[in-house]
Design a protein around this motif. Structure first.
Motif, PDB file in Angstrom:
ATOM      1  N   UNK A   1       0.827  -1.210   0.000  1.00 47.70           N
ATOM      2  CA  UNK A   1       0.000   0.000   0.000  1.00 47.70           C
ATOM      3  C   UNK A   1       0.862   1.261   0.000  1.00 47.70           C
ATOM      4  N   UNK A   2       2.057   1.177   0.609  1.00 51.11           N
ATOM      5  CA  UNK A   2       2.945   2.347   0.642  1.00 51.11           C
ATOM      6  C   UNK A   2       3.387   2.716  -0.775  1.00 51.11           C
ATOM      7  N   UNK A   3       3.718   1.701  -1.578  1.00 49.97           N
ATOM      8  CA  UNK A   3       4.096   1.950  -2.962  1.00 49.97           C
ATOM      9  C   UNK A   3       2.915   2.556  -3.719  1.00 49.97           C
ATOM     10  N   UNK A   4       1.740   1.976  -3.522  1.00 50.16           N
ATOM     11  CA  UNK A   4       0.536   2.447  -4.218  1.00 50.16           C
ATOM     12  C   UNK A   4       0.264   3.915  -3.912  1.00 50.16           C
ATOM     13  N   UNK A   5       0.233   4.252  -2.622  1.00 48.22           N
ATOM     14  CA  UNK A   5      -0.143   5.619  -2.246  1.00 48.22           C
ATOM     15  C   UNK A   5       0.994   6.616  -2.416  1.00 48.22           C
ATOM     16  N   UNK A   6       2.212   6.137  -2.602  1.00 52.03           N
ATOM     17  CA  UNK A   6       3.319   7.049  -2.908  1.00 52.03           C
ATOM     18  C   UNK A   6       3.276   7.478  -4.372  1.00 52.03           C
ATOM     19  N   UNK A   7       2.867   6.567  -5.256  1.00 53.53           N
ATOM     20  CA  UNK A   7       2.980   6.805  -6.689  1.00 53.53           C
ATOM     21  C   UNK A   7       1.658   7.183  -7.365  1.00 53.53           C
ATOM     22  N   UNK A   8       0.601   6.406  -7.123  1.00 54.41           N
ATOM     23  CA  UNK A   8      -0.622   6.545  -7.915  1.00 54.41           C
ATOM     24  C   UNK A   8      -1.309   7.911  -7.777  1.00 54.41           C
ATOM     25  N   UNK A   9      -1.433   8.509  -6.574  1.00 50.75           N
ATOM     26  CA  UNK A   9      -2.110   9.814  -6.493  1.00 50.75           C
ATOM     27  C   UNK A   9      -1.447  10.913  -7.314  1.00 50.75           C
ATOM     28  N   UNK A  10      -0.168  10.737  -7.646  1.00 53.03           N
ATOM     29  CA  UNK A  10       0.526  11.767  -8.433  1.00 53.03           C
ATOM     30  C   UNK A  10      -0.036  11.831  -9.846  1.00 53.03           C
ATOM     31  N   UNK A  11      -0.788  10.802 -10.243  1.00 52.65           N
ATOM     32  CA  UNK A  11      -1.455  10.817 -11.551  1.00 52.65           C
ATOM     33  C   UNK A  11      -2.354  12.042 -11.681  1.00 52.65           C
ATOM     34  N   UNK A  12      -2.902  12.498 -10.557  1.00 49.63           N
ATOM     35  CA  UNK A  12      -3.728  13.714 -10.562  1.00 49.63           C
ATOM     36  C   UNK A  12      -2.939  14.879 -11.154  1.00 49.63           C
ATOM     37  N   UNK A  13      -1.670  14.958 -10.774  1.00 47.92           N
ATOM     38  CA  UNK A  13      -0.815  16.042 -11.256  1.00 47.92           C
ATOM     39  C   UNK A  13      -0.413  15.824 -12.709  1.00 47.92           C
ATOM     40  N   UNK A  14       0.049  14.609 -13.021  1.00 45.22           N
ATOM     41  CA  UNK A  14       0.611  14.380 -14.346  1.00 45.22           C
ATOM     42  C   UNK A  14      -0.461  14.384 -15.439  1.00 45.22           C
ATOM     43  N   UNK A  15      -1.681  13.936 -15.123  1.00 43.88           N
ATOM     44  CA  UNK A  15      -2.757  14.025 -16.114  1.00 43.88           C
ATOM     45  C   UNK A  15      -3.105  15.488 -16.369  1.00 43.88           C
ATOM     46  N   UNK A  16      -3.123  16.285 -15.306  1.00 40.46           N
ATOM     47  CA  UNK A  16      -3.370  17.723 -15.466  1.00 40.46           C
ATOM     48  C   UNK A  16      -2.276  18.366 -16.311  1.00 40.46           C
ATOM     49  N   UNK A  17      -1.032  17.971 -16.025  1.00 44.18           N
ATOM     50  CA  UNK A  17       0.104  18.470 -16.800  1.00 44.18           C
ATOM     51  C   UNK A  17      -0.046  18.077 -18.264  1.00 44.18           C
ATOM     52  N   UNK A  18      -0.474  16.839 -18.483  1.00 42.90           N
ATOM     53  CA  UNK A  18      -0.672  16.331 -19.844  1.00 42.90           C
ATOM     54  C   UNK A  18      -1.713  17.158 -20.584  1.00 42.90           C
ATOM     55  N   UNK A  19      -2.845  17.409 -19.935  1.00 46.20           N
ATOM     56  CA  UNK A  19      -3.906  18.210 -20.561  1.00 46.20           C
ATOM     57  C   UNK A  19      -3.392  19.611 -20.905  1.00 46.20           C
ATOM     58  N   UNK A  20      -2.670  20.214 -19.967  1.00 48.08           N
ATOM     59  CA  UNK A  20      -2.109  21.538 -20.206  1.00 48.08           C
ATOM     60  C   UNK A  20      -1.172  21.558 -21.391  1.00 48.08           C
ATOM     61  N   UNK A  21      -0.299  20.542 -21.464  1.00 51.01           N
ATOM     62  CA  UNK A  21       0.637  20.467 -22.588  1.00 51.01           C
ATOM     63  C   UNK A  21      -0.102  20.298 -23.917  1.00 51.01           C
ATOM     64  N   UNK A  22      -1.162  19.488 -23.914  1.00 49.01           N
ATOM     65  CA  UNK A  22      -1.909  19.276 -25.149  1.00 49.01           C
ATOM     66  C   UNK A  22      -2.599  20.559 -25.616  1.00 49.01           C
ATOM     67  N   UNK A  23      -3.116  21.346 -24.664  1.00 47.56           N
ATOM     68  CA  UNK A  23      -3.760  22.620 -25.011  1.00 47.56           C
ATOM     69  C   UNK A  23      -2.740  23.617 -25.575  1.00 47.56           C
ATOM     70  N   UNK A  24      -1.585  23.724 -24.893  1.00 46.88           N
ATOM     71  CA  UNK A  24      -0.552  24.660 -25.345  1.00 46.88           C
ATOM     72  C   UNK A  24       0.032  24.218 -26.687  1.00 46.88           C
ATOM     73  N   UNK A  25       0.327  22.916 -26.792  1.00 46.01           N
ATOM     74  CA  UNK A  25       0.873  22.384 -28.039  1.00 46.01           C
ATOM     75  C   UNK A  25      -0.092  22.606 -29.193  1.00 46.01           C
ATOM     76  N   UNK A  26      -1.388  22.449 -28.914  1.00 43.43           N
ATOM     77  CA  UNK A  26      -2.395  22.689 -29.937  1.00 43.43           C
ATOM     78  C   UNK A  26      -2.377  24.124 -30.436  1.00 43.43           C
ATOM     79  N   UNK A  27      -2.185  25.069 -29.521  1.00 42.85           N
ATOM     80  CA  UNK A  27      -2.097  26.478 -29.923  1.00 42.85           C
ATOM     81  C   UNK A  27      -0.876  26.731 -30.798  1.00 42.85           C
ATOM     82  N   UNK A  28       0.235  26.074 -30.464  1.00 43.98           N
ATOM     83  CA  UNK A  28       1.486  26.289 -31.197  1.00 43.98           C
ATOM     84  C   UNK A  28       1.381  25.779 -32.630  1.00 43.98           C
ATOM     85  N   UNK A  29       0.819  24.593 -32.802  1.00 39.86           N
ATOM     86  CA  UNK A  29       0.791  23.968 -34.137  1.00 39.86           C
ATOM     87  C   UNK A  29      -0.574  24.101 -34.824  1.00 39.86           C
ATOM     88  N   UNK A  30      -1.486  24.877 -34.215  1.00 44.60           N
ATOM     89  CA  UNK A  30      -2.793  25.174 -34.813  1.00 44.60           C
ATOM     90  C   UNK A  30      -3.637  23.915 -35.014  1.00 44.60           C
TER      91      UNK A  30
END
Length: 446
Positions: free
Chosen positions: A240-269
Motif C-alpha cells: 500500500x505504501x508503494x501504491x499511495x506514494x505513486x498513484x495519487x501523483x497521476x492527478x498532477x501528471x494528467x493535469x500536466x498532460x492536458x495543459x501540454x496538449x492545449x498549449x501544443x495545440x495552440x502552437x501547431x494550430x
C-alpha cells in the motif's frame, strides 16, 4: 501558418532529419537523465525508455501529435519513498500502476468523453500541487549544492561545492536569459556541461576531487543498460505504501498532460483534445510509462522543453520527434557516455536543480496568474492554502504500519476533494478553453 518550416506530417531530407533530430534530442537530454540521477536509477535506461515511450506515443496518436516523452519530475519524491520501502523494484511496481491508471482513465474518456476530467482538475487544484513538487524538492537541491555525503550518510559542508553549484547555476541562468534560439531551451544541459568543465579545472588547479575520469576511461563504447526486470532482478511485492506514494501523483501528471496538449495545440494550430483525442494521448503516455517500468525506467510525461523547441524552430514534424527518440535509444547503449553522466559531481547537479525545481514551483504560480485565479474568493484561498501546507509540510495520514498517505499525494487527493465539495465552480473552465481552441481552428480553415 506561412512561418512553419516543417508541418506535422512533413518529412525532411535525410541530412536535415539527422541534424534536427539530434538537436531536439539534446534539448530533452538534460532533464531526461537528471531524474534518474537524483533517484538512483539508471540514466541509460531512462534515456532508452524515453525514446521507446516517445515512439509508442507517436504510434498511439496516429502520427498526429509532435510530443516527446521524458522522465517526469513529479515522481522524484514518490520514487524515493517507494525505493526506500521496497528498493528500486518498488518504484518500478508503482510506475506500472501509474501506467495502468492512465490506461483506465483513457478508456473511461473514450467511452464518456473528456469534459468530466477537466472539471475535477482545474488550475486551482493543479497549480498548488505543482508548486508543492518544486518547493518540496528545494532541500534536496540545496543539500546537493553544499554538502558531501559520506558512505555513512554524514553530510560535510564544503565551500568549494557551493561555489561550483553557484557557477553552474549562473551558466544555466545566462543561457536561459541572455541567449536566443535553441540554446535558450537547453539551460539544464549546458549548465551541467559548464559545471563539469569548471569541476575539471578545479581538480587540475586546486587539487579538489570532484570527478573521477578513470571510470569513463574504463567504460566500453558499447554497453547494455542496467535493466530491471520484474521477477528476475526484483521480487514482485506490491504494498500500500508503494501504491499511495505513486498513484495519487497521476492527478498532477494528467493535469500536466492536458495543459501540454492545449498549449501544443495552440502552437501547431490543432485541437489535440478532440483529434486524435485526449483518450489516445493519455493512452500513449500511460503505455510509455508502463513499458518503461517493465525494464527499469522512470515514469514518463510529455515535455514542456519539447514545446519550447517547436516554438523556436517552427519544426513541427513528427518525423523529427521520432528521429530524436531513435537517437536517444542509440545513445543509451554508449557505455562511455553513460559513465560520463554518472561522473557528474553532486554540486553540479545541485546547481541546475536549484533552477529547475524553482522553475517547477514558479510554473505553478504562473498557472494561477495566467488563469486569473481570484484569491478574494474564499473557495480558491482555502483549496490553495490547504494543498500547499499539507504538501510542503509533509502531512501524513497513517492507517497502519504498511498503509499511509503522505506529502504531495495527500495534498493532491485533498485538493480534488475540496474542489468537489466546496460550493461554487472552478475558474477558468478548461472545457471551454478546449472548445474555444476548436472554434479558432475551424475559423482558420474557413
Amino acid at each position: 501558418m506561412s512561418n512553419v518550416v516543417l508541418d506535422i506530417n512533413d518529412k525532411p531530407k535525410t541530412g536535415q532529419l539527422i541534424t534536427l533530430s539530434l538537436q531536439h534530442m539534446f534539448a530533452m537530454f538534460g532533464s531526461t537523465i537528471l531524474v534518474p540521477t537524483l533517484t538512483n536509477l539508471s540514466p541509460a535506461i531512462a534515456l532508452l525508455t524515453s525514446g521507446i515511450a516517445t515512439l509508442i506515443f507517436i504510434l498511439i496518436t496516429r502520427f498526429e501529435v509532435p510530443a516527446y516523452l521524458g522522465s517526469s519530475f513529479a515522481f522524484i519524491a514518490p520514487i524515493l519513498v517507494a525505493s526506500e520501502a521496497s528498493g528500486p523494484g518498488g518504484a518500478m511496481l508503482g510506475a506500472m500502476l501509474v501506467g495502468l491508471v492512465y490506461g483506465i482513465v483513457s478508456l473511461v474518456i473514450w467511452k464518456t468523453g473528456y469534459k468530466w476530467i477537466m472539471r475535477i482538475l482545474p488550475p486551482i487544484v493543479v497549480a498548488p500541487v505543482i508548486m508543492v513538487i518544486g518547493l518540496g524538492l528545494a532541500v534536496t537541491a540545496v543539500n546537493m549544492a553544499m554538502y558531501e555525503t559520506t558512505k555513512n550518510g554524514e553530510q560535510i559542508y564544503h565551500a568549494s561545492y557551493f561555489i561550483v553549484a553557484l557557477l553552474t547555476l549562473a551558466i544555466a541562468i545566462i543561457c536561459n536569459n541572455f541567449f536566443k534560439g535553441v540554446v535558450s531551451t537547453m539551460p539544464i544541459l549546458i549548465g551541467m556541461i559548464g559545471g563539469y568543465i569548471i569541476s575539471l579545472i578545479s581538480d587540475a588547479m586546486f587539487g579538489t576531487s570532484f570527478i573521477n575520469l578513470q571510470t569513463v576511461k574504463d567504460a566500453s563504447w558499447f554497453q547494455l543498460p542496467d535493466f530491471l526486470i520484474p521477477g528476475i532482478d526484483y521480487k514482485v511485492n506490491m504494498t500500500s505504501k508503494i501504491f499511495f506514494a505513486m498513484v495519487p501523483i497521476v492527478i498532477v501528471t494528467i493535469s500536466e498532460h492536458i495543459g501540454h496538449q492545449l498549449v501544443l495545440g495552440k502552437v501547431v494550430h490543432r485541437n489535440f483534445i478532440k483529434s486524435p483525442g485526449l483518450n489516445r494521448s493519455l493512452l500513449g503516455d500511460g503505455l510509455g510509462t508502463l513499458v518503461s517500468s517493465l525494464i527499469g525506467g522512470p515514469p514518463k510525461t510529455t515535455y514542456g522543453e519539447n514545446i519550447g523547441v517547436l516554438v523556436l524552430t517552427r519544426v513541427f514534424s513528427v518525423w523529427v520527434i521520432a528521429g530524436a527518440a531513435v537517437c536517444a535509444i542509440l545513445l543509451a547503449f554508449s557505455g562511455k557516455l553513460m559513465a560520463l553522466v554518472a561522473s557528474i559531481p553532486s554540486p553540479v547537479l545541485g546547481g541546475v536543480s536549484i533552477l529547475l525545481f524553482g522553475i517547477i514551483a514558479s510554473s505553478g504560480l504562473r498557472m494561477l496568474v495566467e488563469n486569473k485565479i481570484d484569491f478574494d474568493h474564499n473557495r480558491n484561498l482555502v483549496i490553495a492554502s490547504v494543498i500547499l501546507i499539507l504538501g510542503i509540510g509533509g502531512g501524513k495520514l497513517v492507517f497502519s504500519d504498511t498503509f499511509s498517505v503522505e506529502g504531495m499525494a495527500l495534498a493532491a487527493i485533498v485538493g480534488v476533494i475540496l474542489n468537489i465539495v466546496l460550493p461554487g465552480t472552478a475558474q477558468p473552465d478548461l472545457e471551454l478553453l478546449a472548445d474555444e481552441q476548436d472554434e479558432q481552428q475551424k475559423q482558420k480553415k474557413n
